[in-house]
Design a protein around this motif. Structure first.
Motif, short mmCIF file in Angstrom:
data_model
loop_
_atom_site.label_atom_id
_atom_site.label_comp_id
_atom_site.label_asym_id
_atom_site.label_seq_id
_atom_site.Cartn_x
_atom_site.Cartn_y
_atom_site.Cartn_z
N TRP A 1 0.84 -1.20 0.00
CA TRP A 1 0.00 0.00 0.00
C TRP A 1 0.87 1.25 0.00
CZ3 TRP A 1 -2.58 -2.14 4.94
CH2 TRP A 1 -3.31 -3.29 4.61
N GLY A 2 2.03 1.16 -0.56
CA GLY A 2 2.87 2.34 -0.70
C GLY A 2 3.61 2.79 0.53
N MET A 3 3.16 2.38 1.72
CA MET A 3 3.84 2.94 2.89
C MET A 3 4.15 1.95 4.01
SD MET A 3 0.58 5.24 4.00
CE MET A 3 1.36 5.82 5.48
N LEU A 4 3.40 0.89 4.12
CA LEU A 4 3.63 -0.01 5.25
C LEU A 4 4.47 -1.22 4.83
CD1 LEU A 4 0.13 0.09 6.95
CD2 LEU A 4 2.11 1.57 7.27
N VAL A 5 5.05 -1.86 5.83
CA VAL A 5 5.91 -3.01 5.56
C VAL A 5 5.07 -4.29 5.55
CG1 VAL A 5 7.89 -4.33 6.36
CG2 VAL A 5 7.83 -1.85 6.68
N ASP A 6 5.18 -5.07 4.52
CA ASP A 6 4.52 -6.37 4.47
C ASP A 6 5.39 -7.37 5.23
OD1 ASP A 6 3.64 -8.92 3.89
OD2 ASP A 6 3.09 -8.42 1.82
N ARG A 7 4.96 -7.68 6.45
CA ARG A 7 5.85 -8.42 7.34
C ARG A 7 6.05 -9.87 6.92
NH1 ARG A 7 6.51 -6.33 13.00
NH2 ARG A 7 4.45 -6.91 13.65
N GLY A 8 5.04 -10.43 6.25
CA GLY A 8 5.21 -11.81 5.78
C GLY A 8 6.35 -11.89 4.78
N ARG A 9 6.33 -10.98 3.81
CA ARG A 9 7.38 -10.99 2.80
C ARG A 9 8.71 -10.59 3.40
NH1 ARG A 9 5.12 -7.02 -0.76
NH2 ARG A 9 7.24 -6.70 -1.53
N GLU A 10 8.67 -9.67 4.35
CA GLU A 10 9.91 -9.25 4.99
C GLU A 10 10.55 -10.44 5.71
OE1 GLU A 10 9.51 -6.62 8.28
OE2 GLU A 10 11.67 -6.42 8.51
N ARG A 11 9.72 -11.19 6.43
CA ARG A 11 10.22 -12.35 7.16
C ARG A 11 10.84 -13.36 6.21
NH1 ARG A 11 6.25 -13.88 12.16
NH2 ARG A 11 6.19 -11.63 12.46
N GLN A 12 10.13 -13.58 5.08
CA GLN A 12 10.60 -14.55 4.11
C GLN A 12 11.94 -14.09 3.51
OE1 GLN A 12 8.94 -17.47 3.89
NE2 GLN A 12 10.83 -18.05 2.86
N GLY A 13 12.02 -12.80 3.18
CA GLY A 13 13.24 -12.25 2.61
C GLY A 13 14.41 -12.39 3.57
N ALA A 14 14.14 -12.08 4.84
CA ALA A 14 15.20 -12.17 5.85
C ALA A 14 15.63 -13.62 6.03
CB ALA A 14 14.71 -11.59 7.17
N LEU A 15 14.62 -14.52 6.00
CA LEU A 15 14.93 -15.94 6.18
C LEU A 15 15.81 -16.45 5.03
CD1 LEU A 15 14.30 -18.36 8.03
CD2 LEU A 15 12.42 -18.92 6.49
N ASP A 16 15.48 -16.05 3.81
CA ASP A 16 16.29 -16.46 2.65
C ASP A 16 17.72 -15.99 2.80
OD1 ASP A 16 14.09 -17.59 1.57
OD2 ASP A 16 13.66 -15.96 0.15
N ALA A 17 17.88 -14.70 3.15
CA ALA A 17 19.22 -14.13 3.27
C ALA A 17 19.99 -14.83 4.39
CB ALA A 17 19.12 -12.63 3.56
N MET A 18 19.28 -15.08 5.47
CA MET A 18 19.89 -15.73 6.63
C MET A 18 20.40 -17.13 6.26
SD MET A 18 17.71 -16.02 10.08
CE MET A 18 18.05 -17.44 11.08
N ARG A 19 19.61 -17.84 5.47
CA ARG A 19 20.01 -19.19 5.09
C ARG A 19 21.19 -19.15 4.13
NH1 ARG A 19 14.01 -21.63 4.49
NH2 ARG A 19 13.78 -22.30 6.65
N ARG A 20 21.18 -18.15 3.23
CA ARG A 20 22.25 -18.10 2.24
C ARG A 20 23.62 -17.87 2.88
NH1 ARG A 20 20.23 -14.02 -2.06
NH2 ARG A 20 22.43 -13.87 -2.58
N VAL A 21 23.67 -17.06 3.94
CA VAL A 21 24.96 -16.85 4.59
C VAL A 21 25.12 -17.77 5.80
CG1 VAL A 21 25.21 -14.47 3.82
CG2 VAL A 21 24.10 -14.95 5.99
N ARG A 22 24.15 -18.65 5.99
CA ARG A 22 24.18 -19.64 7.08
C ARG A 22 24.37 -19.00 8.45
NH1 ARG A 22 28.34 -23.49 4.57
NH2 ARG A 22 27.78 -22.85 2.47
#
Lengths: 340, 503
Positions: B365-386
């Motif tokens: 919606w242009g201004m708020l953070v979509d926490r589901g996607r944020e969590r998923q993005g963080a999880l992906d990054a976290m896994r990639r650098v272990r």
């Protein structure tokens, strides 16, 4: 384990977990009570409940709808000021000018109404004065890099002086009748100040918990250097934070002016201290980075219940001050951060 | 006859890590003795033992043939050892006399200070050094060199016969350093023994009599200055190293596209003007000794520190970057030197630390953070650098140093920034995590990102970098291309300011 200020796993979290991240959610929530136990609002809430219980036993008439409504209405002004103060303190700053800004915004709005300006315009200008004054504070803190306590101590004097100059030192009365609405009116039986308070808190909560800007506010208080190095516009965020504080002070000023039906240049003296007390009682770290507006609401209610209850018990006002101060110290001692 | 200072078989460990292994050192009266070695070779540890700050696990210290045990700094001072630290211990708003006599002011019978007496003694000592210093001015208003001379005077006022000078020239201009050497020669004539720590070989050749070289907590050997040369000393400092496993370097010459072209960069009026280029997909090393200006240069590039002159182009377009936020807007990000104080938001959890400067990616919606996607993005990054953490919601304070560092690196994985500055990315991290971080860096460059890596570890510089810019006293003294990147060449440039080819 976590004193999580971003309320990620708070049981009251109204947003449903997306199915894709269910594994993360379940891993983090663990025992919901444990999560709640370590959230920054745990101690403030316990304190509020304890004080309410004590007051119920100490004073028979405390626990009545009429009295509780009264408490909420009395609390509203401090609660609204404390919202902006929460933003400022979360970044590690402080705003001592809010009480004086209230007086300035209130007298100017009242003065314009008395002088026959469009009432809506008067209200907007009043809010604008608060916002603008906050921006000025923010400019000095964020871009001139002056310490917030000194900046706002000085602008406190400036705002109070301007309010006295504008009003000649006398209350400005003779406001239009409808002005009673903000402080003494009601919508569907709910007092207007309570509605305004809840709306302000809802907006602040959404901004702090859900908007990127809110994340930056916490980040600046958590580690300003790291936030700046990561590429966040720290200066702009600080500027906005002080402007928000000025704006909420002005909103509170409208409610106060309506309650008194006059613009008082001496209104709001010491309100900055009540607001700081509410924020800190609500579990927000004075150094910033941790805390929440929900905590601040609880802190403001705690102070209000205390005030009301001690009055109902018929205690000498001088003694009340001593007891209030002692309880604040005790509460902060119990809830202070425990670091390994 | 015994040496003035005799140190034998000193060992010292810190929580299982051996800092010194049976080292020795002997210094004669009237000798200027250089201590040489890389950062972390054990010089500072030995100096702290000599002035009583640390106690050795074993070994002995003898002065004039008499064994001493220093329980603290005071014991060492009493035995005749004086030290001038890199960080001065002067009180800035007191004057020279007050500083020299700080804590042992001369008092009369009434307990009042005998200012004239102290002033006279201070004058006598400074005269002995052959320096003129205004005695009534607060030391903060004096030059760095003058402050250092006051430090020396302070040590001499305590009857020091052995004077330790820990990188005294690091903060001096060349002419001030000359003045210091004159003072050192005068003290030498008066029979004071000096231990001189410096990374600058030409200074050592200029002023010292003997040199002891340290490496990895061991004494490698000592030489008479008259009977050695730069090559031998560099060889002794660098030694034969065990090759650690670094990911293979890509074929050189794949790209000559310059993504960051710093044409002119001058930090302040007295410092040199530097220039360097970063090519697409490469790792450019910033090598040099601690304090040689690498971090300052990087911070000036991203606008965190001021610069008096800065002309640069990012991807071919002129860019004036005045704040790290403007650097980020230009696609330049930094992994700061100190993850705790400059990298992490410590009260935050893993997710919020990773997504901190990337929230625009998860907006709704242009201004708020979509926490589901944020969590998923963080999880992906976290896994990639272990990152080893229970979840994205774990508070970073509870993680180990290596995992914390990976969290800060993870911030840049799915970021639009494609020019990254990694400042000491593996400092204080265990071997396994180091190898993982090296692999992450190579993966990033393989994707077309370009990295500037600041590192004080020679093997890392040699093993990871496609090109290396070597800093010395704030100046880039040379840029080495792949076949020339050897420990010897880097060390030579960093300490002597010249490479083999230039001789």
């Amino acid at each position: 384990m976590s004193s999580n200020n971003l309320d990620v796993a708070r049981p009251a979290d109204p947003s449903p977990l997306p199915s894709g991240s269910a594994s993360v959610g379940s891993a983090s929530v663990g025992n919901p009570f444990q999560t709640f136990r370590h959230s920054p609002i745990f101690f403030p809430l316990i304190g509020l409940v304890a004080v309410i219980v004590i007051m119920i036993f100490a004073s028979g008439s405390f626990f009545s709808v009429a009295n509780l409504t009264n408490v909420m209405r009395q609390v509203s002004i401090n609660a609204i000021v404390a919202v902006g103060m929460t933003f400022v303190i979360l970044t590690g700053g402080i705003d001592l000018s809010v009480g004086a800004v209230m007086a300035l915004a209130g007298t100017i709005a009242a003065g314009m109404m008395v002088h026959g300006f469009e009432p809506v315009l008067a209200l907007v200008v009043g809010l604008g004065v608060g916002f603008g004054f906050g921006l000025f504070n923010g400019l000095l803190v964020a871009y001139a890099r002056m310490p917030p306590i000194i900046v706002t101590l000085a602008t406190m004097g400036v705002a109070r002086g301007l309010a006295l100059m504008y009003s000649g030192g006398y209350p400005i009365s003779g406001l239009p009748k409808w002005m009673r609405f903000f402080g003494n009116g009601a919508v569907w039986g709910v007092q207007t100040p309570i509605i305004i308070t809840l709306v302000v808190y809802l907006v602040a909560w959404v901004v702090l918990e859900r908007a990127p800007f809110g994340r930056y506010v916490y980040a600046i208080g958590g580690n300003e250097t790291a936030t700046r190095l990561s590429g966040i516009k720290v200066g702009r965020a600080k500027l906005i934070v002080y402007a928000v504080s000025g704006l909420t002070a002005a909103i509170a000023a409208i409610v106060l002016t309506s309650r008194l039906m006059s613009g008082q240049p001496n209104a709001g003296i010491g309100f900055e201290l009540d607001a700081i007390a509410a924020v800190v009682l609500g579990g927000t770290a004075i150094a910033g980075g941790r805390g929440s507006v929900i905590g601040t609401l609880i802190g403001a209610l705690l102070l209000g219940v205390l005030n009301n209850g001690l009055n109902m018990m018929g205690l000498d006002p001088y003694v009340q001050n001593v007891i209030k101060g002692g309880i604040i110290l005790l509460a902060i001692f119990i809830g202070r951060e425990r670091r390994a | 006859m015994a040496s003035l200072l005799q140190v034998e078989n000193i060992s010292k460990s810190f929580v299982g890590i051996r800092a010194l292994s049976e080292v020795g050192l002997s210094v004669e009266a009237g000798e200027i003795h250089a201590l040489l070695g890389e950062n972390g070779a054990g010089k500072s540890t030995l100096m702290k033992i000599l002035c009583g700050v640390y106690q050795p696990d074993s070994g002995l210290i003898a002065i004039d043939g008499v064994e001493h045990h220093f329980a603290g700094y005071k014991d060492a001072v009493h035995a005749g050892i004086g030290i001038v630290f890199q960080e001065f211990s002067l009180i800035p708003h007191l004057n020279a006399v007050e500083n020299i006599f700080l804590g042992r002011e001369k008092r009369n019978a009434l307990g009042l200070m005998q200012r004239g007496l102290m002033r006279g003694e201070a004058e006598a000592i400074l005269q002995r050094l052959g320096v003129a210093i205004p005695l009534h001015m607060p030391v903060a208003s004096l030059s760095v060199a003058q402050q250092q001379f006051i430090e020396i005077a302070k040590a001499l006022a305590l009857n020091a016969r052995i004077l330790i000078l820990d990188e005294p020239t690091a903060t001096l201009t060349p002419s001030e350093a000359e003045h210091l050497f004159t003072i050192m020669r005068e003290l030498k004539r008066q029979g004071v023994a000096m231990i001189f720590i410096s990374h600058h070989l030409e200074e050592i050749f200029q002023v010292c009599d003997r040199i002891t070289v340290f490496r990895d907590g061991r004494r490698i050997g000592d030489r008479d200055v008259a009977a050695t040369n730069v090559d031998e000393l560099v060889e002794m400092m660098v030694g034969r190293r065990i090759e650690k496993s670094f990911p293979p370097k890509p074929e050189v010459g794949t790209s000559h596209e310059i993504v960051l072209d710093v044409q002119e960069l001058q930090l302040d009026k007295r410092s040199p003007v530097n220039s360097f280029q970063l090519r697409k997909g490469e790792i450019l090393g910033f090598a040099g000794l601690v304090g040689s200006g690498r971090t300052e240069t990087a911070l000036a590039v991203i606008g965190y520190e001021p610069a008096v002159r800065k002309t640069m182009q990012v991807r071919g377009k002129p860019a004036s970057i005045r704040d790290p936020s403007e650097a980020l807007a230009n696609g330049i990000g930094i992994l700061p030197e100190s993850r705790k104080t400059e990298g992490l938001i410590t009260p935050f959890n893993v997710r919020s630390n990773i997504t901190l400067n990337n929230l625009a990616k998860y907006r709704r919606w242009g201004m708020l953070v979509d926490r589901g996607r944020e969590r998923q993005g963080a999880l992906d990054a976290m896994r990639r650098v272990r990152v080893k953490a229970n979840s994205t919601e774990t508070v970073v304070e509870t993680l180990s140093g290596g995992n914390q560092q990976k969290v800060v690196i993870a911030r840049w994985l799915d970021h639009h920034a494609d020019i990254l500055i990694f400042d000491e990315p593996t400092r204080g991290i265990d071997v396994g995590a180091k190898a993982e971080i090296y692999q992450i860096m190579r993966d990033l460059t393989a994707k077309g990102l370009s990295i500037v890596m600041i590192s004080s570890e020679l093997p890392e510089v040699v093993g990871m970098c496609d090109r290396v810019a070597v800093f010395r006293q704030g100046r880039i003294v040379g840029t080495l291309e792949s076949p020339q990147i050897t420990p010897e060449n880097v060390m030579r440039l960093a300490t002597a300011g010249e490479s083999h080819e230039q001789q």
